[in-house]
Design an enzyme around this catalytic site. Sequence first.
Site, PDB file in Angstrom:
ATOM      1  N   GLY A  45       0.762  -1.240   0.000  1.00  0.00           N
ATOM      2  CA  GLY A  45       0.000   0.000   0.000  1.00  0.00           C
ATOM      3  C   GLY A  45       0.796   1.296   0.000  1.00  0.00           C
ATOM      4  O   GLY A  45       0.210   2.354   0.182  1.00  0.00           O
TER       5      GLY A  45
ATOM      6  N   ASP B  22      -5.062  -5.831  -6.040  1.00  0.00           N
ATOM      7  CA  ASP B  22      -3.904  -6.710  -5.846  1.00  0.00           C
ATOM      8  C   ASP B  22      -4.413  -8.126  -5.569  1.00  0.00           C
ATOM      9  O   ASP B  22      -5.534  -8.321  -5.083  1.00  0.00           O
ATOM     10  CB  ASP B  22      -3.048  -6.238  -4.665  1.00  0.00           C
ATOM     11  CG  ASP B  22      -1.613  -6.774  -4.761  1.00  0.00           C
ATOM     12  OD1 ASP B  22      -0.700  -5.965  -5.025  1.00  0.00           O
ATOM     13  OD2 ASP B  22      -1.402  -7.998  -4.580  1.00  0.00           O
TER      14      ASP B  22
ATOM     15  N   ASP C 287      -7.280 -10.508  -9.459  1.00  0.00           N
ATOM     16  CA  ASP C 287      -6.263 -10.561 -10.508  1.00  0.00           C
ATOM     17  C   ASP C 287      -6.634  -9.542 -11.581  1.00  0.00           C
ATOM     18  O   ASP C 287      -7.706  -9.648 -12.188  1.00  0.00           O
ATOM     19  CB  ASP C 287      -6.242 -11.985 -11.085  1.00  0.00           C
ATOM     20  CG  ASP C 287      -5.218 -12.162 -12.196  1.00  0.00           C
ATOM     21  OD1 ASP C 287      -4.645 -11.158 -12.670  1.00  0.00           O
ATOM     22  OD2 ASP C 287      -5.006 -13.322 -12.593  1.00  0.00           O
TER      23      ASP C 287
ATOM     24  N   ASP D 230       2.674  -1.191 -10.456  1.00  0.00           N
ATOM     25  CA  ASP D 230       3.934  -1.654  -9.863  1.00  0.00           C
ATOM     26  C   ASP D 230       3.877  -3.183  -9.801  1.00  0.00           C
ATOM     27  O   ASP D 230       4.578  -3.802  -9.018  1.00  0.00           O
ATOM     28  CB  ASP D 230       4.062  -1.048  -8.455  1.00  0.00           C
ATOM     29  CG  ASP D 230       5.493  -1.071  -7.942  1.00  0.00           C
ATOM     30  OD1 ASP D 230       6.429  -1.162  -8.749  1.00  0.00           O
ATOM     31  OD2 ASP D 230       5.671  -1.009  -6.705  1.00  0.00           O
TER      32      ASP D 230
ATOM     33  N   LYS E 130       5.617  -0.549 -14.308  1.00  0.00           N
ATOM     34  CA  LYS E 130       6.911  -1.184 -14.040  1.00  0.00           C
ATOM     35  C   LYS E 130       7.114  -2.335 -15.024  1.00  0.00           C
ATOM     36  O   LYS E 130       6.190  -3.109 -15.280  1.00  0.00           O
ATOM     37  CB  LYS E 130       6.941  -1.727 -12.616  1.00  0.00           C
ATOM     38  CG  LYS E 130       8.239  -2.490 -12.328  1.00  0.00           C
ATOM     39  CD  LYS E 130       8.496  -2.669 -10.869  1.00  0.00           C
ATOM     40  CE  LYS E 130       7.651  -3.779 -10.278  1.00  0.00           C
ATOM     41  NZ  LYS E 130       7.868  -3.909  -8.836  1.00  0.00           N
TER      42      LYS E 130
HETATM   43  C1  LIG Z   1       6.139  -4.748  -5.796  1.00  0.00           C
HETATM   44  S1  LIG Z   1       4.561  -5.176  -5.203  1.00  0.00           S
HETATM   45  C2  LIG Z   1       3.716  -3.631  -5.238  1.00  0.00           C
HETATM   46  C3  LIG Z   1       4.117  -2.675  -4.160  1.00  0.00           C
HETATM   47  C4  LIG Z   1       3.184  -1.491  -4.051  1.00  0.00           C
HETATM   48  N1  LIG Z   1       3.316  -0.611  -5.209  1.00  0.00           N
HETATM   49  C5  LIG Z   1       3.469  -0.671  -2.831  1.00  0.00           C
HETATM   50  O1  LIG Z   1       4.102   0.368  -2.973  1.00  0.00           O
HETATM   51  O2  LIG Z   1       3.037  -1.070  -1.741  1.00  0.00           O
HETATM   52  C6  LIG Z   1       3.850  -6.013  -6.556  1.00  0.00           C
HETATM   53  C7  LIG Z   1       2.431  -6.479  -6.331  1.00  0.00           C
HETATM   54  O3  LIG Z   1       1.869  -6.866  -7.575  1.00  0.00           O
HETATM   55  C8  LIG Z   1       0.867  -7.796  -7.273  1.00  0.00           C
HETATM   56  N2  LIG Z   1       0.441  -8.481  -8.509  1.00  0.00           N
HETATM   57  C9  LIG Z   1       1.176  -9.246  -9.342  1.00  0.00           C
HETATM   58  N3  LIG Z   1       0.432  -9.713 -10.369  1.00  0.00           N
HETATM   59  C10 LIG Z   1      -0.824  -9.218 -10.184  1.00  0.00           C
HETATM   60  C11 LIG Z   1      -2.047  -9.341 -10.894  1.00  0.00           C
HETATM   61  N4  LIG Z   1      -2.146 -10.064 -12.016  1.00  0.00           N
HETATM   62  N5  LIG Z   1      -3.146  -8.705 -10.417  1.00  0.00           N
HETATM   63  C12 LIG Z   1      -3.073  -7.972  -9.284  1.00  0.00           C
HETATM   64  N6  LIG Z   1      -1.934  -7.809  -8.564  1.00  0.00           N
HETATM   65  C13 LIG Z   1      -0.819  -8.428  -9.000  1.00  0.00           C
HETATM   66  C14 LIG Z   1       1.523  -8.716  -6.248  1.00  0.00           C
HETATM   67  O4  LIG Z   1       0.574  -9.422  -5.494  1.00  0.00           O
HETATM   68  C15 LIG Z   1       2.320  -7.701  -5.421  1.00  0.00           C
HETATM   69  O5  LIG Z   1       1.647  -7.351  -4.232  1.00  0.00           O
END
Ligand SMILES: C[S@@+](CC[C@H](N)C(=O)[O-])C[C@H]1O[C@@H](n2cnc3c(N)ncnc32)[C@H](O)[C@@H]1O
Length: 214
Positions: free
Chosen positions: A51, A71, A89, A112, A150
Amino acid sequence: MAKRVLHDRYFRQAKREGYLARSAYKLMEIDDKRRVIPRAGKVLDLGCAPGSWLQVLTERIGDKGQVVGIDLKTVTHDIGPNVRTIVGDFTAIDPAELVGEDGRLFDAVFSDMAPDTSGHGDDFMSARLCQEIVDRLPVLLRKGGACVMKVLEGGGTPELVKRCKGCFEEAKPFKPNATRDVSREMYVICKRYRPPRPRDDRPDDASPPGEDAR
Ligand SMILES: C[S@@+](CC[C@H](N)C(=O)[O-])C[C@H]1O[C@@H](n2cnc3c(N)ncnc32)[C@H](O)[C@@H]1O
């Protein structure tokens, strides 16, 4: 040893300043340099857990803005009243659920998201995920809006950047200082969205408007 590398100055700064992850400083730097967070805007945060981007987005859009985040994991921290989070998703959800009842498209989309793997082919999966975002922009992002994604640098990156240059007036790769030196991650920063023109369903030999009456 690994612990010392992970707990770098951004990690300690995030702890001190109350951010949920060190990634907060990446988004702050991107916005300080490229002005992508619209004040009082409606924004979408893809891959929003735990978050920290939600925190930066709410701070910068202000009380009149709204943030929607999605997420695979639950965001457990209460970020604020103008934040709506969804567990799901992004590649499987109906975009209308993200847009919500007001039906207004987003002013900016942030991602991200990182594919949940580590090893060979991560970069292609990451670029594929970004391509899925671009596929859905016509029903998510308003004309003139911004998008920050990203991507892990690799074979799929040039094609992604090329596609973004085709549907935004500006699309540039950017590596924030808070990105670890060893990381291949970078962000594609896109400004001023040009949505595709609505499909013309008239058959090729249809008469131009007004000619039927002759
Ligand atoms: C690096 S973290 C994000 C950090 C966030 N921007 C923060 O600042 O707190 C990447 C996130 O992408 C989510 N993620 C990956 N593939 C996803 C998808 N298909 N749908 C939703 N979330 C996804 C993962 O569960 C993970 O929590």
